[in-house]
Design a protein around this motif. Structure first.
Motif, PDB file in Angstrom:
ATOM      1  N   ASN A 120       0.864  -1.185   0.000  1.00  0.00           N
ATOM      2  CA  ASN A 120       0.000   0.000   0.000  1.00  0.00           C
ATOM      3  C   ASN A 120       0.900   1.235   0.000  1.00  0.00           C
ATOM      4  OD1 ASN A 120       0.784   0.287   2.772  1.00  0.00           O
ATOM      5  ND2 ASN A 120      -0.834  -1.172   3.300  1.00  0.00           N
ATOM      6  N   ASN A 121       0.269   2.393  -0.078  1.00  0.00           N
ATOM      7  CA  ASN A 121       1.076   3.608  -0.170  1.00  0.00           C
ATOM      8  C   ASN A 121       1.767   3.937   1.156  1.00  0.00           C
ATOM      9  OD1 ASN A 121       2.156   5.915  -1.330  1.00  0.00           O
ATOM     10  ND2 ASN A 121       0.378   7.157  -0.818  1.00  0.00           N
ATOM     11  N   ALA A 122       1.136   3.561   2.279  1.00  0.00           N
ATOM     12  CA  ALA A 122       1.800   3.776   3.569  1.00  0.00           C
ATOM     13  C   ALA A 122       3.137   3.020   3.580  1.00  0.00           C
ATOM     14  CB  ALA A 122       0.898   3.298   4.709  1.00  0.00           C
ATOM     15  N   GLY A 151      -4.503   6.045  10.923  1.00  0.00           N
ATOM     16  CA  GLY A 151      -3.224   5.982  11.620  1.00  0.00           C
ATOM     17  C   GLY A 151      -2.018   6.350  10.778  1.00  0.00           C
ATOM     18  N   PHE A 152      -2.240   6.807   9.537  1.00  0.00           N
ATOM     19  CA  PHE A 152      -1.099   7.225   8.727  1.00  0.00           C
ATOM     20  C   PHE A 152      -0.807   8.697   9.016  1.00  0.00           C
ATOM     21  CE2 PHE A 152       0.951   8.995   4.980  1.00  0.00           C
ATOM     22  CZ  PHE A 152       1.909   8.042   4.697  1.00  0.00           C
ATOM     23  N   ARG A 153       0.181   8.920   9.896  1.00  0.00           N
ATOM     24  CA  ARG A 153       0.563  10.290  10.255  1.00  0.00           C
ATOM     25  C   ARG A 153       2.033  10.450   9.910  1.00  0.00           C
ATOM     26  NH1 ARG A 153      -1.178  11.624  16.197  1.00  0.00           N
ATOM     27  NH2 ARG A 153      -2.394  13.318  15.316  1.00  0.00           N
ATOM     28  N   LYS A 195       7.383  15.943  -0.115  1.00  0.00           N
ATOM     29  CA  LYS A 195       6.160  16.707  -0.343  1.00  0.00           C
ATOM     30  C   LYS A 195       4.993  15.739  -0.219  1.00  0.00           C
ATOM     31  CE  LYS A 195       4.325  20.313  -3.171  1.00  0.00           C
ATOM     32  NZ  LYS A 195       3.977  21.112  -1.981  1.00  0.00           N
ATOM     33  N   VAL A 196       4.032  16.078   0.641  1.00  0.00           N
ATOM     34  CA  VAL A 196       2.902  15.176   0.893  1.00  0.00           C
ATOM     35  C   VAL A 196       1.621  15.865   0.456  1.00  0.00           C
ATOM     36  CG1 VAL A 196       1.651  13.837   2.634  1.00  0.00           C
ATOM     37  CG2 VAL A 196       4.105  14.272   2.909  1.00  0.00           C
ATOM     38  N   HIS A 197       0.824  15.186  -0.342  1.00  0.00           N
ATOM     39  CA  HIS A 197      -0.455  15.775  -0.741  1.00  0.00           C
ATOM     40  C   HIS A 197      -1.440  15.646   0.413  1.00  0.00           C
ATOM     41  CE1 HIS A 197      -3.851  17.084  -2.947  1.00  0.00           C
ATOM     42  NE2 HIS A 197      -4.453  15.913  -2.922  1.00  0.00           N
ATOM     43  N   PRO A 198      -1.939  16.783   0.952  1.00  0.00           N
ATOM     44  CA  PRO A 198      -2.925  16.684   2.032  1.00  0.00           C
ATOM     45  C   PRO A 198      -4.277  16.282   1.443  1.00  0.00           C
ATOM     46  CG  PRO A 198      -2.360  18.988   1.591  1.00  0.00           C
ATOM     47  CD  PRO A 198      -1.656  18.166   0.558  1.00  0.00           C
ATOM     48  N   ILE A 226       2.000  11.570  -3.719  1.00  0.00           N
ATOM     49  CA  ILE A 226       0.836  12.216  -4.347  1.00  0.00           C
ATOM     50  C   ILE A 226      -0.470  11.549  -3.932  1.00  0.00           C
ATOM     51  CG2 ILE A 226       2.166  13.076  -6.313  1.00  0.00           C
ATOM     52  CD1 ILE A 226       0.726  10.832  -7.977  1.00  0.00           C
ATOM     53  N   GLY A 227      -0.402  10.419  -3.269  1.00  0.00           N
ATOM     54  CA  GLY A 227      -1.593   9.830  -2.655  1.00  0.00           C
ATOM     55  C   GLY A 227      -2.498   9.062  -3.593  1.00  0.00           C
ATOM     56  N   SER A 228      -3.294   9.785  -4.382  1.00  0.00           N
ATOM     57  CA  SER A 228      -4.440   9.151  -5.055  1.00  0.00           C
ATOM     58  C   SER A 228      -4.079   8.295  -6.268  1.00  0.00           C
ATOM     59  CB  SER A 228      -5.413  10.224  -5.507  1.00  0.00           C
ATOM     60  OG  SER A 228      -4.886  10.879  -6.642  1.00  0.00           O
ATOM     61  N   PHE A 268       2.350   6.462  -4.632  1.00  0.00           N
ATOM     62  CA  PHE A 268       0.885   6.595  -4.671  1.00  0.00           C
ATOM     63  C   PHE A 268       0.221   5.250  -4.425  1.00  0.00           C
ATOM     64  CE2 PHE A 268       2.391   6.339  -9.127  1.00  0.00           C
ATOM     65  CZ  PHE A 268       1.645   5.293  -9.646  1.00  0.00           C
ATOM     66  N   SER A 269      -1.093   5.336  -4.093  1.00  0.00           N
ATOM     67  CA  SER A 269      -1.900   4.143  -3.842  1.00  0.00           C
ATOM     68  C   SER A 269      -2.391   3.549  -5.156  1.00  0.00           C
ATOM     69  CB  SER A 269      -3.148   4.491  -3.027  1.00  0.00           C
ATOM     70  OG  SER A 269      -2.821   4.980  -1.764  1.00  0.00           O
ATOM     71  N   GLY A 270      -2.585   2.226  -5.171  1.00  0.00           N
ATOM     72  CA  GLY A 270      -3.138   1.571  -6.356  1.00  0.00           C
ATOM     73  C   GLY A 270      -4.655   1.600  -6.408  1.00  0.00           C
ATOM     74  N   ASP A 271      -5.294   1.729  -5.230  1.00  0.00           N
ATOM     75  CA  ASP A 271      -6.751   1.514  -5.181  1.00  0.00           C
ATOM     76  C   ASP A 271      -7.544   2.785  -4.963  1.00  0.00           C
ATOM     77  OD1 ASP A 271      -5.714   1.805  -2.654  1.00  0.00           O
ATOM     78  OD2 ASP A 271      -6.795   0.122  -1.764  1.00  0.00           O
ATOM     79  N   LYS A 272      -6.958   3.937  -5.259  1.00  0.00           N
ATOM     80  CA  LYS A 272      -7.735   5.190  -5.238  1.00  0.00           C
ATOM     81  C   LYS A 272      -8.053   5.560  -6.690  1.00  0.00           C
ATOM     82  CE  LYS A 272      -5.839   6.805  -0.823  1.00  0.00           C
ATOM     83  NZ  LYS A 272      -4.929   7.785  -0.209  1.00  0.00           N
ATOM     84  N   LEU A 273      -7.636   6.745  -7.136  1.00  0.00           N
ATOM     85  CA  LEU A 273      -8.041   7.192  -8.477  1.00  0.00           C
ATOM     86  C   LEU A 273      -7.409   6.380  -9.605  1.00  0.00           C
ATOM     87  CD1 LEU A 273      -8.118  11.081  -8.060  1.00  0.00           C
ATOM     88  CD2 LEU A 273      -9.986   9.438  -7.863  1.00  0.00           C
TER      89      LEU A 273
END
Ligand SMILES: *Cc1c(COP(=O)(O)O)cnc(C)c1O
Length: 427
Positions: A120-122, A151-153, A195-198, A226-228, A268-273
């Motif tokens: 996962n992205n975490a 819990g991802f901080r 750089k973290v996308h909020p 980039i997260g998504s 980035f995550s695989g299961d978002k956008l």
């Protein structure tokens, strides 16, 4: 009175539950132990609780397209009895790498040198920090030292990775000069700029962020979470499906643009956008990705063959521009609202219950917070959620002001028949 025998109870349960005998015996034994006065009722409750705790497929009528509790992006399962050539090179018959195919595809799609995949992205962020900055400092804007949920901080992930967080700037404004100062300070040993996308909130007003292209002018490697997993915010795969790129896409940070702007590594995550399986992607400069791949944590974080196969197929859909027909998330997101209204009418005609209702779907998974997509569904009087949820194939709905809504944008058209059955069972 003696409590009934465990065996008699288990055989009684078998009339209502198609569970393995050993499971029913377990349910019966616990009931006899915990509630000897009403062992039969307790055994039934135990078996029901067990059945409802099993994983099963459900119909998502919530209108939240990437529903976190329903596993985010839905995917068609490939269930072949055959193994895959996971680490076997078919070209020469020797041992291969499980990352070759996705690395090649991501290379072409994002114009990156290399890529690897973790669970996962975490895990991706953790591995990047551990492999590239353990025992050293990582500069993060105070406005991006965020909690994504579950819990991802950032400060906690940083600590677990063995890297040290150096806060730069302020909550609302961080300038290039702030990063420069952190790098120049003799107190620091900055290995990376992170750089973290909020993803799940936005701040408005007197704000200023430093872009990837500005950060890329400094000497230190830039990592962007980039997260998504939006691959490209010009979304070329929407051509022929939508007239314009919706603002919730145009405003998301995208992988291709992050790399073009000069990020050395993105995660980035695989299961978002992206619309793929649960996984995390690390892509970018070959030397840095190789350092991540060689880190001992990689072995603990690597995904299995089914995940990689599903991801590969999703990436092939991007290459083939068949995203809107083959990736369930994008198919849901681009279905014309008129089609949804027609499906709602059909369901209402088939059941004789409910009314047609205009709704707003949400993207979900913390992506594009606040953005909605015009949708349509059916509404039913009263709170029907529990009954729908206990249907043979559970239907998950939403209730607003004692009215139940089933939003059809998050429902595959093939599952309208399940909704018809479920609604009929309410009568
Ligand atoms: C979602 C998200 C994560 C966590 O990703 P998982 O795949 O859920 O582990 C991390 N960073 C950002 C910016 C996110 O949006």
């Amino acid at each position: 009175m003696h409590p009934p025998s465990v065996d008699v109870l288990a055989r009684e349960l078998a009339k209502s539950f198609t569970l393995p005998h050993a499971v029913l015996v377990h349910c019966a034994r616990e009931a006899v132990r915990d509630a000897p006065q009403d062992a039969q009722g307790a055994a039934y409750d135990n078996a029901l609780y067990f059945s409802q705790s099993l994983l099963t497929t459900v119909v998502n009528g919530t209108g939240v397209l990437l529903h976190t509790n329903l596993g985010r992006a839905p995917l068609a399962m490939t269930d072949s009895h055959r193994p895959t050539n996971l680490e076997f090179n078919l070209a020469n018959g020797e041992r291969g790498s499980r990352h070759t195919a996705v690395s090649e595809l991501l290379g072409q799609l994002l114009n990156v040198e290399d890529a690897i995949v973790v669970n996962n992205n975490a895990a991706a962020v953790m591995l990047v920090l551990a492999a590239l900055a353990e025992g050293r400092d990582v500069a993060v804007s105070r406005g991006e030292s965020v909690e994504i949920g579950g819990g991802f901080r950032i400060p906690d992930v940083m600590e677990q990775s063995g890297a040290r967080l150096v806060d730069v700037g302020t909550t609302n404004r961080t300038r290039l000069r702030d990063y420069e100062r952190a790098i120049d300070s003799r107190k620091n040993d900055i290995a990376l700029l992170l750089k973290v996308h909020p993803s799940n909130f936005s701040i408005e007003g007197f704000t200023e962020q430093t872009s990837i292209s500005e950060l890329a002018t400094l000497e230190v490697p830039v990592v962007a979470d980039i997260g998504s997993g939006l691959l490209d915010n010009t979304a070329p795969w929407l051509q022929g499906y939508l007239d314009n790129v919706p603002s919730w896409i145009a405003q998301e940070p995208a992988a291709r643009q992050a790399i073009a702007d000069g990020a050395d590594v993105i995660t980035f995550s695989g299961d978002k956008l992206l619309g793929g399986p649960q996984c995390g992607v690390i892509a970018g400069r070959a030397d840095l990705v190789a350092q991540c791949a060689a880190h001992p944590l990689m072995r603990a974080l690597r995904p299995g063959g089914h995940t990689l196969l599903a991801l590969q197929n999703v990436l092939l859909s991007y290459s083939a521009r068949t995203v809107c027909t083959q990736i369930p998330f994008w198919s849901m997101a681009t279905t014309p609202v008129q089609e949804l209204a027609t499906r709602a009418e059909r369901i209402i005609a088939a059941t004789g219950v409910g009314t047609s209702v205009a709704l707003d779907s949400l993207i979900g998974a913390g992506s594009a917070p606040g953005s909605t997509i015009e949708s349509h569904g059916i509404s039913l009087a009263g709170d029907q959620r529990a009954k729908l949820r206990h249907h043979a194939t559970p239907v998950i709905a939403r209730t607003v002001a004692n009215t139940t809504h089933i939003d059809l944008r998050s429902v595959h058209p093939d599952d309208d028949s399940i909704i018809i059955d479920a609604v009929n069972s309410l009568k």
